[in-house]
Each structure stands twice: as structure tokens, then as C-alpha cells.
Design an enzyme around this catalytic site. Structure first.
Site, PDB file in Angstrom:
ATOM      1  N   LYS A  26      34.119  13.699  36.315  1.00  0.00           N
ATOM      2  CA  LYS A  26      34.283  12.287  36.501  1.00  0.00           C
ATOM      3  C   LYS A  26      35.580  12.104  36.954  1.00  0.00           C
ATOM      4  O   LYS A  26      35.901  11.306  37.945  1.00  0.00           O
ATOM      5  CB  LYS A  26      34.151  11.517  35.209  1.00  0.00           C
ATOM      6  CG  LYS A  26      32.723  11.328  34.604  1.00  0.00           C
ATOM      7  CD  LYS A  26      32.921  11.119  33.000  1.00  0.00           C
ATOM      8  CE  LYS A  26      31.433  11.124  32.613  1.00  0.00           C
ATOM      9  NZ  LYS A  26      31.139  10.459  31.277  1.00  0.00           N
ATOM     10  N   ALA A  33      36.657  11.921  30.498  1.00  0.00           N
ATOM     11  CA  ALA A  33      36.036  12.084  29.204  1.00  0.00           C
ATOM     12  C   ALA A  33      34.545  12.279  29.241  1.00  0.00           C
ATOM     13  O   ALA A  33      33.942  11.456  29.839  1.00  0.00           O
ATOM     14  CB  ALA A  33      36.627  11.149  28.185  1.00  0.00           C
ATOM     15  N   ASP A  34      34.150  12.988  28.391  1.00  0.00           N
ATOM     16  CA  ASP A  34      32.495  13.065  28.020  1.00  0.00           C
ATOM     17  C   ASP A  34      32.601  13.407  26.698  1.00  0.00           C
ATOM     18  O   ASP A  34      33.248  14.356  26.068  1.00  0.00           O
ATOM     19  CB  ASP A  34      31.887  13.936  29.097  1.00  0.00           C
ATOM     20  CG  ASP A  34      30.224  13.433  28.947  1.00  0.00           C
ATOM     21  OD1 ASP A  34      30.173  12.435  29.907  1.00  0.00           O
ATOM     22  OD2 ASP A  34      29.678  14.125  28.464  1.00  0.00           O
ATOM     23  N   GLN A  35      31.202  13.071  26.130  1.00  0.00           N
ATOM     24  CA  GLN A  35      30.869  13.762  24.748  1.00  0.00           C
ATOM     25  C   GLN A  35      29.364  14.212  24.874  1.00  0.00           C
ATOM     26  O   GLN A  35      28.463  13.508  25.472  1.00  0.00           O
ATOM     27  CB  GLN A  35      31.059  12.627  23.804  1.00  0.00           C
ATOM     28  CG  GLN A  35      30.837  13.064  22.251  1.00  0.00           C
ATOM     29  CD  GLN A  35      31.033  12.043  21.036  1.00  0.00           C
ATOM     30  OE1 GLN A  35      30.346  11.004  21.331  1.00  0.00           O
ATOM     31  NE2 GLN A  35      32.259  11.798  20.658  1.00  0.00           N
TER      32      GLN A  35
END
EC number: 3.6.1.-
Length: 196
Positions: free
Chosen positions: A55, A71-73
Site C-alpha cells: 500500500k 498499514a494492514d491487519q
């Protein structure tokens, strides 16, 4: 050290935006253009980190001299990755299957300096134990917290979702919301950006 590089949050998440706003820093948001499909055989932590970095890098051409936050989760339970349900019906089904279970949330944050090319990476692991829930409780929860369908695992810990949780183990309570702020603040300091 970056001199007055603009700060860009590469995310469309209203939750991450609200987290970053609480730090009082000037920043702008931009929607990353990156395929979020998990790769075969990839661990949840690796998926979260690859997506966070992808990203950030997807915005590098649009912001050639900036500090970009990616960011990612990814949520993991029962040997499978849990996505965002995106509908009430899927959220009900997901939350029923998670009742009484332990879920691991891998929250990745990346800071990319597109001027110098330097990149900082971190994945925070949070273990959540869900309460035993019945269909009626889940239905009431989703009526009162409709945005939960946009959260990994279908639960918003920062809102009414706290009532679904029995225990949370984490080194950074912000990570469960989606942005590991403790490590991000350290990355920003490395780049000469003081939060306080």
C-alpha cells in the site's frame, strides 16, 4: 533525516485516520491501489506486512518526497485468515464461529520515506479471547455497531465490540484498532518528526 516532508496515510480506513489524528500531526490521506489477495502459503503476519508495504509503495509515484504510512491487519483463527465480513449476514456467521475462541490479530505498519528510499517495518501481534456469544447478542451488537462489518473478524474493539471480548493481550493497545502507534511514533522520530 527528512526536512518537512509531508506525511501521508495510505489508507481509506476511518479508524486509522482517527488514530493518527489523535497524535496531532498534519497529514493527508490517499487511497492505495494494491491487490490485497493473500498469497498461497503465506502466514498471517507476512500477509499483513506485505500488504502494508505494498500500500505504501503503491503511492510512491504520487508522493515522490513524502513519508507514507502503510498499514494492514489480518486476523487468524482456527488455521485460517479472517477477512472483513462486509455484510451483516457474513458478520453474524463469522462472530458465531468465533464465539469463545482465541483470535490472533497481526497489525502491520510501514513508514516509507520516498525521498531517501528508507523503509521501516513492524508487525504487532494481539491475542483476543472472545466471550461465548449467542445469535441474539451478535444480532443486537451488529444493529448498534454497523461499521463492524468493515473490521477484520467483525468486531470493533474500540466501540461496543469491547462487550464481545473477554481478554486482550498486546504490547500496543492501538494495534488492535489497526495502527500500531507505539512503533509508528518511533519510526517518525527516526525521520525527525516529533510527536511531542
Amino acid at each position: 533525516m527528512s526536512e518537512k516532508l509531508p506525511l501521508v496515510l495510505g489508507s481509506g480506513s476511518v479508524f486509522r485516520k482517527a488514530q493518527l489524528e489523535r497524535l496531532g500531526l498534519a497529514f493527508q490521506t490517499a487511497l492505495p491501489d494494491f491487490d490485497e489477495t493473500p498469497a498461497a502459503g503465506e502466514s498471517a503476519a507476512d500477509t499483513a506486512l506485505r500488504l502494508a508495504e505494498g500500500k505504501a509503495r503503491s503511492l510512491a509515484a504520487a508522493f515522490p518526497a513524502a513519508l507514507i504510512i502503510g498499514a494492514d491487519q489480518v486476523a487468524w483463527c482456527g488455521n485460517r485468515q479472517l477477512g472483513k465480513p462486509m455484510s451483516v449476514a457474513k458478520a453474524q456467521q463469522m462472530l458465531l464461529s468465533l464465539s469463545g475462541q482465541c483470535i490472533e490479530f497481526y497489525s502491520a505498519v510501514v513508514l516509507l520515506n520516498t525521498d531517501s528510499g528508507k523503509i521501516y517495518r513492524h508487525v504487532d501481534k494481539t491475542v483476543v479471547t472472545m466471550r461465548c456469544l449467542d445469535a441474539a447478542q451478535i444480532g443486537r451488537y451488529l444493529e448498534r455497531e454497523p461499521d463492524a462489518v468493515y473490521c477484520a473478524g467483525g468486531a470493533m474493539s474500540e466501540g461496543l465490540g469491547a462487550a464481545l471480548l473477554e481478554r486482550v493481550e498486546s504490547s500496543d493497545p492501538n494495534a488492535l484498532i489497526g495502527l500500531p502507534l507505539y512503533r509508528l511514533i518511533g519510526f517518525l522520530q527516526e525521520e525527525g518528526v516529533s510527536v511531542v
